[in-house]
Structure formats: structure tokens, C-alpha cells
Design a protein around this motif. Structure first.
Motif, mmCIF file in Angstrom:
data_model
loop_
_atom_site.group_PDB
_atom_site.id
_atom_site.type_symbol
_atom_site.label_atom_id
_atom_site.label_comp_id
_atom_site.label_asym_id
_atom_site.label_seq_id
_atom_site.Cartn_x
_atom_site.Cartn_y
_atom_site.Cartn_z
ATOM 1 N N MET A 1 32.309 61.257 12.369
ATOM 2 C CA MET A 1 32.984 59.964 12.536
ATOM 3 C C MET A 1 32.104 59.027 13.362
ATOM 4 N N GLU A 248 36.318 47.147 8.150
ATOM 5 C CA GLU A 248 35.271 47.967 8.759
ATOM 6 C C GLU A 248 34.911 47.395 10.124
ATOM 7 N N HIS A 261 32.211 50.708 3.804
ATOM 8 C CA HIS A 261 33.207 50.086 2.932
ATOM 9 C C HIS A 261 32.476 49.310 1.831
ATOM 10 N N PRO A 321 45.054 53.185 6.308
ATOM 11 C CA PRO A 321 44.806 52.815 7.708
ATOM 12 C C PRO A 321 43.317 52.654 8.006
ATOM 13 N N LEU A 322 43.031 52.033 9.143
ATOM 14 C CA LEU A 322 41.654 51.907 9.629
ATOM 15 C C LEU A 322 41.350 53.166 10.432
ATOM 16 N N GLU A 323 40.611 54.089 9.831
ATOM 17 C CA GLU A 323 40.295 55.356 10.475
ATOM 18 C C GLU A 323 38.784 55.514 10.595
ATOM 19 N N GLY A 324 38.320 55.878 11.787
ATOM 20 C CA GLY A 324 36.892 56.022 11.996
ATOM 21 C C GLY A 324 36.138 54.731 11.797
ATOM 22 N N ARG A 327 38.412 51.193 6.566
ATOM 23 C CA ARG A 327 39.678 51.246 5.835
ATOM 24 C C ARG A 327 39.365 51.520 4.354
ATOM 25 N N SER A 331 35.501 56.581 1.861
ATOM 26 C CA SER A 331 34.363 56.320 2.747
ATOM 27 C C SER A 331 33.512 57.554 2.995
#
Length: 344
Positions: A1, A248, A261, A321-324, A327, A331
Motif C-alpha cells: 500500500m 487518487e 487510477h 471507497p478511497l483505499e490506499g 478509488r 488498482s
């Protein structure tokens, strides 16, 4: 991540200045006979963003993505529909009138257009000194001294104090805009496309000035732009915005080297390469012109309809969701090309 806090140019982020949480901004489009809103334009949809003291956070995206609305909401020029904006731990929506006036001094806006943003009937003395007069912070000789000092600091002679905006070039007018924003000693400056209307040579001068002022006064910048080459030159971190959402967020060097992204990759493919020998490497990613309807946001990823990597049933359903710092449900699978790959 990936790290969301990795800065560029050795900047160390530690103290949080502003936090945007689940921010929504919607504008009424249609009302019924009773005056109730039946159709809304979703300009900003669930944005979460943190700014740290002394950093420059770049905010990029196409026209209409909501970045200017987000900036205006942060400075208080636009009311949010829901969500919160915490400044030094206090929600700006819950402040008293006196506290709101103080926050307007601490958060200032530099406008995009150096021509229309200055009143042609006011002298530079009136334009730059107006925030001090409005807040009652200075008058008489003290007011004039502070105006003269700020003019010198942005590269303008105090001898120009009685002149009107039409006497100056675009670059000089933008220096006036910057002086007006900084005259009250803010901590956070929202710069909305501050160099987009300027010639290339003048852009470099204004960017250098903004860096110098940041170092001298300890300023924090939210730098809004559609020009990724400009943002790369000044930002510590970059947030990429599409259709009202952050898609992002990462440190500048990391984002430009390895975007995660597809929208970020498409934006970078459009950045011109100065070296003619390297032009055309990687190729331009042409996106379809069909944009989602802002009054009826699609389920899943709003970029799915324009994305060459989108998978039906996976990218166009459910909340993503926006993870790491990204979004995108794919990814971890995609190997996207960054800007640095085009120049190496």
C-alpha cells in the motif's frame, strides 16, 4: 500500500491544519411548485482531505470536476450541503461571527483571472489595503506602511500605489492578487488556477514567488490546477479529482511515477513533453466525451463509462471507497504509465 504522506523536496508533514470530512456540495437545478428542490447538481460528493501545515497540496482534474467548488467551500465562499471542514480542530460551520471573521483572515483565496478579479475603479492602495480596512487592523500611516511593504515583497514598487489595474500586465496583476491575499497574514492560501491565464515565462516567476512567500511566512497552499506539469513543479502531494470525488491521492513524485487510477494515467498522457525526441512516447489516451449526468451520479465508479480498463459488473456497481490512496477496484491489477516513464 502506498504512503499517503510521502512528501516531495524533503518536506516533513506532522501537524494537521485542515481536515475535510465527507464533504458534499449540491446545487439546486429544479424545484416543484412548492419550492422544494427536486433535482440537484452533485458538485462535490463525499470528499475527505487533510492539509498539513507548511505543505502544498495540488488538486487536479478536468474542468467541471468540482475542484473550484471545493476550494470555494474551504474559504467560506460556498456553503457545504453536508460534511465538515475542521480548521485547527474547529468546524468552520459552527463558528461564531467573530470566529468566522478571524477564519477569513487565516484562510485566503488567490483568484484565477488576474484581470476580472481586480476592481478597475480602485487603486492598488485600495485593492491591497481593503482587507485591512475591512477588519479594522490598520489605518493611517500604519496602513500605508503595510501596503508598501507587501507590495515590495511581491515584487511591486510602492510608487505604483496610486495606479489602477489597467496600467499593469497580467503577471503584475496576479502579484497584486497575491498581495491582497497575504496582507492580513493568513496561514492557508487556496490558489485557484493562479497561473493559468499567464504566459509561460510569467508562470515561472509567479510560481517562484509563491515558493518564496511560503518559505518566508510558513504558508500552507491548496493549489488548484488542470495543468499537471505546473502542479508537479510546486506540490508536495497531489489529489486527483473526478466527478466530485478524490480518485487518487499520493506524494507528487510517487503519483507521477506510478499512477494507480486510469483517470490519473489519462491526465498524464496529455502532458506535453518538452524534448521533441521523446514526444509521442507512450501515446495520448483519448477519453470519450460522454460525461456522467451530475444530477444523477452513476453507481460504482463514475469514470467506468470512459475507462478502457473497466469491467462490467465490477466497476459499475456499489460504492467504491478511497483505499490506499486510490478509488479503483482494479488498482492492484493494473500497471499504468506515469509521466516520468514518458521522459526516461
Amino acid at each position: 500500500m502506498r504512503s499517503l504522506r510521502r512528501p516531495r523536496r524533503g518536506h516533513r508533514m506532522s501537524e494537521q491544519l485542515l481536515e475535510v470530512s465527507d464533504l458534499h456540495v449540491r446545487f439546486p437545478v429544479r424545484r416543484n411548485l412548492l419550492g422544494r428542490v427536486t433535482v440537484e447538481n452533485h458538485a462535490v460528493s463525499g470528499v475527505d482531505l487533510t492539509l498539513y501545515k507548511g505543505e502544498t497540496l495540488g488538486l487536479v482534474g478536468e474542468s467541471g470536476c468540482g475542484k473550484t467548488t471545493l476550494g470555494r467551500t474551504i474559504v467560506g465562499a460556498q456553503k457545504p450541503t453536508s460534511g465538515s471542514i475542521l480548521y485547527d480542530g474547529k468546524d468552520l460551520a459552527d463558528l461564531s461571527r467573530r470566529e468566522q471573521a478571524a477564519s477569513r483572515r487565516r484562510i485566503r483565496l488567490v483568484f484565477q483571472d488576474p484581470f476580472s478579479s481586480l476592481n478597475p475603479r480602485m487603486t492598488l492602495r485600495q485593492i491591497i489595503g481593503d482587507p485591512l480596512v475591512a477588519t479594522g487592523e490598520a489605518r493611517g500611516s500604519e496602513l500605508e506602511e503595510r501596503i508598501a511593504e507587501m507590495m515590495r515583497r511581491v515584487g511591486l514598487s510602492p510608487d505604483y500605489m496610486e495606479r489602477y489595474p489597467h496600467s499593469f500586465s497580467g503577471g503584475q496583476r496576479q502579484r497584486v492578487n497575491i498581495a491582497r491575499a497575504l496582507i492580513v497574514g493568513p496561514e492557508l492560501v487556496v490558489a485557484d488556477e493562479p497561473v493559468s491565464a499567464l504566459d509561460v515565462s510569467v508562470r515561472a516567476q509567479i510560481l517562484n514567488l509563491l515558493r518564496e512567500l511560503q518559505a518566508e511566512f510558513g504558508l500552507t497552499y491548496l493549489f488548484i490546477s488542470h495543468d499537471l506539469s505546473v502542479v508537479e513543479n510546486i506540490a508536495d502531494r497531489v489529489a486527483v479529482m473526478y466527478f466530485g470525488k478524490i480518485v487518487e491521492l499520493a506524494g507528487t513524485a510517487e503519483l507521477y511515477e506510478t499512477p494507480h487510477h486510469p483517470y490519473t494515467e489519462a491526465l498524464m498522457s496529455a502532458v506535453p513533453i518538452p524534448d521533441p525526441a521523446l514526444r509521442g512516447r507512450g501515446g495520448r489516451i483519448l477519453l470519450p466525451d460522454e460525461l456522467p449526468d451530475p444530477t444523477s451520479p452513476p453507481p460504482g465508479c463514475a469514470f467506468a463509462g470512459r475507462c478502457r480498463h473497466a469491467l462490467t459488473g465490477r466497476c459499475d456497481t456499489g460504492m467504491i471507497p478511497l483505499e490506499g490512496g486510490v478509488r479503483c477496484v482494479r488498482s492492484g491489477e493494473l500497471k499504468l504509465q506515469g509521466l516520468t516513464a514518458k521522459t526516461n
